[in-house]
Design a protein around this motif. Structure first.
Motif, short mmCIF file in Angstrom:
data_model
loop_
_atom_site.label_atom_id
_atom_site.label_comp_id
_atom_site.label_asym_id
_atom_site.label_seq_id
_atom_site.Cartn_x
_atom_site.Cartn_y
_atom_site.Cartn_z
N MET A 1 0.83 -1.20 0.00
CA MET A 1 0.00 0.00 0.00
C MET A 1 0.86 1.25 0.00
O MET A 1 0.58 2.23 -0.69
CB MET A 1 -0.92 0.02 1.22
CG MET A 1 -1.89 1.20 1.23
SD MET A 1 -2.96 1.23 2.68
CE MET A 1 -1.78 1.68 3.95
N LEU A 2 1.97 1.19 0.76
CA LEU A 2 2.89 2.32 0.83
C LEU A 2 3.44 2.65 -0.55
O LEU A 2 3.49 3.81 -0.96
CB LEU A 2 4.04 1.97 1.79
CG LEU A 2 5.02 3.08 2.13
CD1 LEU A 2 4.40 4.04 3.14
CD2 LEU A 2 6.31 2.49 2.71
N LYS B 1 0.04 3.44 -3.26
CA LYS B 1 -1.00 4.45 -3.10
C LYS B 1 -0.51 5.80 -2.60
O LYS B 1 -1.17 6.81 -2.80
CB LYS B 1 -2.07 3.92 -2.14
CG LYS B 1 -2.81 2.69 -2.64
CD LYS B 1 -3.65 2.99 -3.88
CE LYS B 1 -4.46 1.78 -4.31
NZ LYS B 1 -5.27 2.06 -5.51
N MET B 2 0.64 5.85 -1.93
CA MET B 2 1.05 7.08 -1.26
C MET B 2 2.01 7.91 -2.10
O MET B 2 2.77 7.38 -2.92
CB MET B 2 1.72 6.75 0.08
CG MET B 2 0.79 6.14 1.11
SD MET B 2 1.61 5.93 2.71
CE MET B 2 0.28 5.23 3.68
N THR B 3 1.98 9.22 -1.86
CA THR B 3 2.94 10.11 -2.50
C THR B 3 4.29 9.97 -1.79
O THR B 3 4.40 9.33 -0.74
CB THR B 3 2.48 11.57 -2.39
OG1 THR B 3 2.46 11.94 -0.99
CG2 THR B 3 1.09 11.75 -2.98
N GLU C 1 6.06 12.18 -0.13
CA GLU C 1 6.09 12.75 1.21
C GLU C 1 5.30 11.90 2.19
O GLU C 1 5.66 11.78 3.36
CB GLU C 1 5.59 14.19 1.19
CG GLU C 1 4.13 14.36 0.80
CD GLU C 1 3.70 15.82 0.91
OE1 GLU C 1 4.51 16.65 1.36
OE2 GLU C 1 2.54 16.11 0.54
N GLN C 2 4.21 11.29 1.74
CA GLN C 2 3.44 10.41 2.61
C GLN C 2 4.25 9.16 2.98
O GLN C 2 4.19 8.67 4.11
CB GLN C 2 2.13 10.00 1.93
CG GLN C 2 1.12 11.13 1.84
CD GLN C 2 -0.10 10.75 1.02
OE1 GLN C 2 -0.02 9.92 0.10
NE2 GLN C 2 -1.25 11.34 1.34
N ARG C 3 4.99 8.65 2.01
CA ARG C 3 5.82 7.46 2.27
C ARG C 3 6.87 7.76 3.33
O ARG C 3 7.07 6.98 4.26
CB ARG C 3 6.49 6.99 0.98
CG ARG C 3 5.53 6.51 -0.09
CD ARG C 3 6.28 6.09 -1.35
NE ARG C 3 5.36 5.90 -2.46
CZ ARG C 3 5.71 5.47 -3.66
NH1 ARG C 3 6.98 5.17 -3.91
NH2 ARG C 3 4.81 5.33 -4.62
N SER D 1 5.25 8.31 6.81
CA SER D 1 4.82 7.03 7.38
C SER D 1 6.02 6.23 7.88
O SER D 1 5.97 5.60 8.94
CB SER D 1 4.06 6.22 6.33
OG SER D 1 2.86 6.86 5.96
N ASP E 1 6.46 5.18 11.77
CA ASP E 1 6.51 3.75 12.07
C ASP E 1 7.79 3.41 12.83
O ASP E 1 7.77 2.67 13.82
CB ASP E 1 6.43 2.94 10.77
CG ASP E 1 6.61 1.45 11.02
OD1 ASP E 1 5.71 0.83 11.60
OD2 ASP E 1 7.67 0.90 10.63
N LEU F 1 11.40 2.83 0.06
CA LEU F 1 10.16 3.57 -0.22
C LEU F 1 9.85 3.68 -1.71
O LEU F 1 8.77 4.17 -2.07
CB LEU F 1 10.26 4.97 0.38
CG LEU F 1 10.43 5.04 1.90
CD1 LEU F 1 10.57 6.49 2.35
CD2 LEU F 1 9.27 4.36 2.62
N GLN G 1 -0.43 14.13 9.85
CA GLN G 1 -1.42 14.73 8.95
C GLN G 1 -1.00 14.66 7.48
O GLN G 1 -1.83 14.71 6.59
CB GLN G 1 -1.67 16.16 9.35
CG GLN G 1 -2.44 16.32 10.65
CD GLN G 1 -2.55 17.77 11.12
OE1 GLN G 1 -2.15 18.68 10.40
NE2 GLN G 1 -3.09 17.98 12.30
#
Length: 261
Positions: A178-179, A182-184, A186-188, A191, A195, A223, A260
């Motif tokens: 999913m990482l 689906k994620m951008t 910066e989201q990766r 996260s 974690d 990532l 966020q």
């Protein structure tokens, strides 16, 4: 009775028993060189083992995990296609696991810190599907899998714990998919930092300030983003007050804002 006890055969048996006892005593004296601590007294016991083991079960585990193995920085604990014989638990230091693609590209599949298991992928096919390399001078506890199976057959708690470890590995790999899917970028990275912080806190370390033993390039390999993007995201997070970086040292200043992202 006394005549039998003093016979040559009995004397020989007694001498043999004494030799065995002496050999066992020597082995016990040498054991600290191989295994610095027992599972029952290890500070990571709450991470590695079920909390409700009985004293008898702990004694079996102490006998099972009989050695540790030092692995120097950059050395491989095991490589892809090595025969599977043992599971490992990181005792000190850290490791990365990775798979090498045919074109020479290294896909990092995980970073492992004290208390984490290594080698679970070998259970299914009898050989390791990836390689595990030490990111720093490290040690692992060696857990012979055949003996672990015997213990699990006698202890429902250990059996459930082994199932838990394998299930957690499935969940981890699903989260990684999913990482990456689906994620951008910066989201990766956000996260990943959150974690890692949570895992450090679980082990009693600081989750707000810690050192990254892996390089920016290795983080990118995990990532699925380029080194330049990793560096740019770190700079952005620092500029916005989420984190503060100094070399490989990371301090999370605002975990809520980082979450966020």
């Amino acid at each position: 009775m006394n005549t039998l006890d003093s016979s040559p055969v009995s004397t020989a048996r007694s001498a043999a028993a004494q030799r065995v006892h002496m050999m066992q005593a020597v082995a016990c004296e040498d054991a600290p060189k191989l295994a610095q601590a027992r599972c029952s007294s290890c500070s990571l016991r709450g991470v590695c083992l079920p909390a409700d083991l009985t004293p008898a079960e702990l004694e079996r585990i102490d006998a099972l995990v009989c050695t540790t193995r030092p692995v120097r920085r950059g050395e491989a604990l095991f490589r892809a296609h090595d025969e599977f014989q043992s599971l490992y638990a990181v005792r000190t230091g850290s490791f990365k696991t990775s798979i090498m693609h045919r074109d020479g590209y290294e896909q990092v599949t995980g970073f492992h810190i004290p208390g984490d298991p290594l080698g679970l992928d070998g259970i299914s096919c009898g050989y390791q599907s990836c390689e595990a390399v030490a990111l720093e001078d490290s040690t692992v506890c060696v857990i012979p899998f055949g003996q672990l199976e015997t213990v699990c057959g006698e202890s429902r708690r250990m059996q459930r714990h082994l199932y838990h470890l394998m299930s957690a590995e499935i969940v981890r790999e699903s989260g990684l998919m999913m990482l990456l899917g689906k994620m951008t970028a910066e989201q990766r990275l956000a996260s990943f930092l959150l974690d890692l912080a949570a895992r450090f806190r679980l082990r009693g370390y600081s989750g707000a300030k810690f050192n990254l033993k892996m390089s920016r390039d290795e983080i990118g390999g995990f990532l699925g983003i380029k080194l330049e993007t990793v560096s740019r995201m770190f700079s952005r997070f620092q500029r916005e007050g989420f984190v503060q970086t100094q070399g490989r040292q990371i301090q999370i200043l605002d975990a809520e804002k980082l979450a966020q992202v």
